[in-house]
Design a protein around this motif. Structure first.
Motif, PDB file in Angstrom:
ATOM      1  N   GLN B 159     -11.715   0.742  19.100  1.00 16.01           N
ATOM      2  CA  GLN B 159     -11.455  -0.401  18.410  1.00 16.01           C
ATOM      3  C   GLN B 159     -12.495  -0.868  17.499  1.00 16.01           C
ATOM      4  O   GLN B 159     -13.675  -0.760  17.825  1.00 16.01           O
ATOM      5  CB  GLN B 159     -11.128  -1.468  19.431  1.00 16.01           C
ATOM      6  CG  GLN B 159     -10.067  -2.466  18.712  1.00 16.01           C
ATOM      7  CD  GLN B 159     -10.594  -3.707  18.072  1.00 16.01           C
ATOM      8  OE1 GLN B 159     -11.813  -3.925  18.450  1.00 16.01           O
ATOM      9  NE2 GLN B 159      -9.738  -4.428  17.206  1.00 16.01           N
ATOM     10  N   ASN B 162     -16.412   0.064  16.925  1.00 14.78           N
ATOM     11  CA  ASN B 162     -16.863   1.493  17.512  1.00 14.78           C
ATOM     12  C   ASN B 162     -15.869   2.656  16.973  1.00 14.78           C
ATOM     13  O   ASN B 162     -15.874   3.793  17.642  1.00 14.78           O
ATOM     14  CB  ASN B 162     -16.607   1.424  19.012  1.00 14.78           C
ATOM     15  CG  ASN B 162     -17.638   0.533  19.721  1.00 14.78           C
ATOM     16  OD1 ASN B 162     -18.830   0.415  19.490  1.00 14.78           O
ATOM     17  ND2 ASN B 162     -17.159  -0.494  20.377  1.00 14.78           N
ATOM     18  N   SER B 351      -7.140  -1.619  21.205  1.00 20.29           N
ATOM     19  CA  SER B 351      -8.276  -2.369  21.622  1.00 20.29           C
ATOM     20  C   SER B 351      -8.078  -2.496  23.183  1.00 20.29           C
ATOM     21  O   SER B 351      -8.755  -2.923  24.094  1.00 20.29           O
ATOM     22  CB  SER B 351      -8.656  -3.693  21.335  1.00 20.29           C
ATOM     23  OG  SER B 351      -7.300  -4.222  20.972  1.00 20.29           O
ATOM     24  N   ALA B 354     -10.060  -0.925  25.515  1.00 27.17           N
ATOM     25  CA  ALA B 354     -11.493  -1.593  25.717  1.00 27.17           C
ATOM     26  C   ALA B 354     -11.713  -1.494  27.215  1.00 27.17           C
ATOM     27  O   ALA B 354     -13.187  -1.352  27.666  1.00 27.17           O
ATOM     28  CB  ALA B 354     -11.685  -2.785  25.220  1.00 27.17           C
ATOM     29  N   ASP B 358     -14.853   0.520  26.330  1.00 27.91           N
ATOM     30  CA  ASP B 358     -15.901  -0.530  25.819  1.00 27.91           C
ATOM     31  C   ASP B 358     -15.873  -1.860  26.004  1.00 27.91           C
ATOM     32  O   ASP B 358     -15.163  -2.662  25.525  1.00 27.91           O
ATOM     33  CB  ASP B 358     -16.013  -0.270  24.349  1.00 27.91           C
ATOM     34  CG  ASP B 358     -17.202  -0.958  23.619  1.00 27.91           C
ATOM     35  OD1 ASP B 358     -18.093  -0.637  24.374  1.00 27.91           O
ATOM     36  OD2 ASP B 358     -17.081  -1.428  22.674  1.00 27.91           O
ATOM     37  N   ASP B 361     -16.480  -5.027  23.929  1.00 29.58           N
ATOM     38  CA  ASP B 361     -15.491  -5.487  22.953  1.00 29.58           C
ATOM     39  C   ASP B 361     -14.431  -6.611  23.515  1.00 29.58           C
ATOM     40  O   ASP B 361     -14.282  -7.727  23.066  1.00 29.58           O
ATOM     41  CB  ASP B 361     -14.658  -4.487  22.502  1.00 29.58           C
ATOM     42  CG  ASP B 361     -15.414  -3.861  21.184  1.00 29.58           C
ATOM     43  OD1 ASP B 361     -16.400  -4.609  20.680  1.00 29.58           O
ATOM     44  OD2 ASP B 361     -14.840  -2.966  20.637  1.00 29.58           O
ATOM     45  N   ASP B 364     -16.133  -9.821  24.466  1.00 30.30           N
ATOM     46  CA  ASP B 364     -16.232 -10.620  23.022  1.00 30.30           C
ATOM     47  C   ASP B 364     -14.774 -11.215  22.597  1.00 30.30           C
ATOM     48  O   ASP B 364     -14.782 -12.484  22.481  1.00 30.30           O
ATOM     49  CB  ASP B 364     -16.877  -9.762  21.863  1.00 30.30           C
ATOM     50  CG  ASP B 364     -17.063 -10.420  20.571  1.00 30.30           C
ATOM     51  OD1 ASP B 364     -17.448 -11.778  20.944  1.00 30.30           O
ATOM     52  OD2 ASP B 364     -16.835 -10.065  19.679  1.00 30.30           O
TER      53      ASP B 364
END
Lengths: 252, 444
Positions: B159, B162, B351, B354, B358, B361, B364
């Motif tokens: 997302q 990245n 996303s 995520a 990740d 992300d 956040d």
């Protein structure tokens, strides 16, 4: 005089407090009749100081059974707030209160006025509570008091992986057959409980000073294990099982 | 007890249509074989338009929404779970997988209205390998079914910052292989025109969902999370269908109308809550407890927002609904060009990956969401039924707390109610509210 009641899963505790002094403490088995247990506790607490109900200005209740006595009081204090108030009553430096009772354990990070900054509760498992230690003592065929003492005699670190009271019991039996001493097994049991409690407390956050309350705080084997698990000193008052009731009594 | 202004509440007008459409999608999945159609099953972050490009009579079963529905009916779910355990499946595997495999084992398939029919064996499994468990899900299901061809795409969607061209290439190459594989196993041809049509529907479905979701920033919120869960089904299983696109347009318009008229999700909105991943589906009544007793309503979640919609960020870092491409722009170029555009769009939606790929992300975005949707607290689910979505929950907790948002974590299992302590969780919720100073609503 103010009266606080803590209706726990195993015992109901009653505390009478006046002007910052604890006048009377009584504990009775909760059993299945919570209302009767509370009435009995109040009666005994008043008799101890030769007082009657009319001398009581305020009654507040906390604990898992706090909704069971609306005829006596509807003034409820949640368990975490009561624990925080009670811990600060004994140790004004308290910043984390860990309450380990028969069936439940909780940890709360608090400020100097007893406001809860964060809290955590043990989840759906008895392995982080007093009933677990009782079950293990039964498996070893020794009283809980002795189990807690002999833990201090062991210098070994005996791994016990169980996350569940039922499986832990079979693990204890295996350790007996493997030739471990009762002292070593006791230390392993207390280490397992302490690890679980420490993990829960870390979720709420650890700050000095850490106070342990609840019936299990009287278990010196557990306190020793928890000190090692948290790698810090721990404060325990003289009658840790009454801290919730005292906290309820002094709550505004 | 505190007196509050009562908010007008109305039932959602689109719900009746949604309920009927949900039932129809499942019925189509079961019945499509009768008229020569194809049944394909797999994970729900699937390339829906790509699969539908093999014919209008292809019906896809998104297994997670199906298994969430099963979980919501505890009595049936336990039959499925116990069948798995009897077979030797470990109890702590993905909660959804057990509900799916169990259905095969007991030969029972559940409709949303709780009608039970014999398990409909799919013709193919076409799956995104979103996590390691889901990679194995259909491999084992194929064995239990007595042999079903199985193709898996390894997802590397990333997302926002990245996302790389390499990761899009990686997915498009596999999807191209997947198209050839479906052609080989079905004798059907991939229809580029159908792909364009269904992809456009999918883009619009995702965008309407985002637009609807953004409307929940309003105070009072026009819809609560439990209802979002119900509509969310469509975005997860059939976002490419025109009926779904139309439904979500109507939902967006209905929410806009509710916002304009001040219609709320609940009668008193005292606290707005953010939540994260899939809930314990069997125990959604805990949400009603919070609403009824305390006026605390979940208005947004990372889960329903980011698994169900595509998002862009504006210059201030706020979430905004993205604009779908124009049909002529999407249709231009080669099939590979279109697949690249398609998976690039889906990468915005993913996303959701995520937690697996990740986590920063997710951290956040969670705090951003809490602020944008004006949340005063968060409920985070430590989900024993899915290790992937539970990853990073405690980091989220600390980050939200540092942002001044009180957080309650609770343990549960999205698919298996046996891992959930109802009374204990209600006690925790009560303690949490009391500790942040939220008083019970007056009964009057």
């Amino acid at each position: 005089m103010k009266l606080g009641i803590d209706i726990g899963a195993e015992n109901t505790k009653v505390a009478i407090v006046k002007n910052g002094d604890v006048l009377s403490l009584v504990s009775v088995g909760t059993g299945s009749e919570q209302y009767a247990a509370v009435e009995k506790g109040i009666k005994q607490a008043l008799e101890k100081i030769d007082k009657s109900k009319k001398d009581i200005k305020q009654i507040k209740v906390t604990g898992v059974g706090k909704k069971a006595i609306p005829d006596i009081t509807k003034e409820e204090v949640n368990e975490i707030s009561a624990a925080a108030k009670g811990a600060l009553f004994f140790f004004p430096s308290s910043r984390v209160v860990i309450d380990v009772g028969a069936e439940e354990a909780r940890a709360a990070r608090i400020d100097s006025e007893g406001k809860i900054k964060d809290f955590a509760v043990n989840e759906k498992c008895a392995a982080g509570a007093g009933s677990f230690v009782e079950a293990m003592a039964k498996a070893l065929e020794i009283p809980v008091e002795e189990l807690s003492k002999i833990a201090l005699e062991s210098k070994k670190k005996t791994p016990m992986n169980a996350q569940c009271a039922i499986f832990a019991e079979s693990e204890v039996v295996s350790l007996i057959h493997a030739g471990f001493t009762k002292a070593d097994i006791s230390k392993a049991i207390h280490d397992a409980v302490a690890d679980r409690i420490a993990g829960m407390a870390r979720r709420a956050g650890i700050e000095k000073d850490v106070v342990v309350i609840g019936g299990v705080a009287k278990n010196i084997g557990f306190i020793d294990a928890l000190k090692r698990a948290l790698n810090m000193d721990i404060l325990v008052c003289a009658n840790p099982e009454y801290v919730g009731a005292i906290g309820a009594a002094i709550s505004e | 007890m505190e007196e509050l202004q009562r908010i007008t509440v109305e039932p959602l007008k689109t719900w009746k249509k949604a309920k009927e459409l949900r039932q129809k999608i499942y019925e189509n999945y079961v019945k499509t074989k009768e008229t020569g159609g194809l049944r394909i099953a797999g994970m729900t972050i699937h390339p829906a338009a790509l699969i539908q490009a093999f014919g209008r009579d292809v019906v896809f079963l998104g297994s997670e929404p199906y298994c969430a529905g099963v979980a919501n009916w505890t009595e049936f779910a336990i039959q499925c779970q116990e069948a798995c355990e009897k077979r030797g499946v470990a109890r702590d595997l993905c909660g959804y997988m057990k509900n799916y495999w169990g259905g095969i084992l007991i030969d029972k398939f559940m409709f949303p209205n709780h009608k039970i029919v014999p398990w409909p064996k799919p013709d193919l499994f076409f799956n995104d390998h979103f996590c390691c468990s889901h990679g194995k899900w259909y491999q084992y299901a194929a064995e239990l079914e007595g042999g079903v061809p199985h193709f898996g795409i390894d997802i590397s969607y990333r997302q926002g910052r990245n996302l790389t061209e390499d990761s899009i290439d990686y997915v498009v190459t596999q999807a191209t292989d997947g198209i050839e594989w479906i052609e080989k196993h079905t004798g059907r041809k991939f229809d580029d025109e159908l792909f364009i049509e269904y992809a456009m529907n999918e883009f619009n479905t995702n965008a309407f969902w985002a637009q609807a979701y953004l409307l929940n920033q309003a105070v009072p919120a026009p819809m609560e999370e439990k209802s979002f869960y119900s509509y969310f089904f469509f975005n997860m299983t059939s976002p490419q269908l025109k009926e779904v696109t139309d439904l979500f347009r109507e939902l967006r318009d209905e929410l806009q109308d509710r916002v304009n008229r001040g219609i709320g999700a609940i009668g008193m909105e005292k606290l707005r809550i953010l939540t994260d991943g899939p809930p314990t589906w069997a125990m959604l009544n805990i949400l009603r407890f919070a609403e009824r007793e305390y006026g605390a309503v979940i208005v947004a979640s990372f889960y329903t927002s980011h698994w169900g919609a595509s998002w862009d960020m504006d210059e201030s870092g706020n979430f905004v609904a993205p604009k779908p491409p124009k049909k002529e722009d999407f249709a231009s170029g080669s099939r590979e060009d279109r697949l690249r555009k398609y998976f690039r769009w889906k990468s915005r939606r993913s996303s959701s990956a995520a937690p697996f790929i990740d986590n920063p992300d997710k951290l956040d975005m969670t705090v951003k969401m809490a602020k944008q949707w004006k949340c005063g607290a968060a409920f985070l689910h430590l989900n024993r039924g899915c290790e992937g979505v539970s990853l990073g929950i405690m980091e989220n907790k600390y980050l939200l707390q540092r942002a001044g948002i009180p957080v309650l974590t609770y343990e549960g299992n999205m698919g298996d109610a046996r891992d959930f302590d109802v009374s204990g969780t209600i006690t925790k919720i009560r303690l949490f509210f009391e500790n942040i100073g939220l008083k019970k609503l007056s009964k009057n």
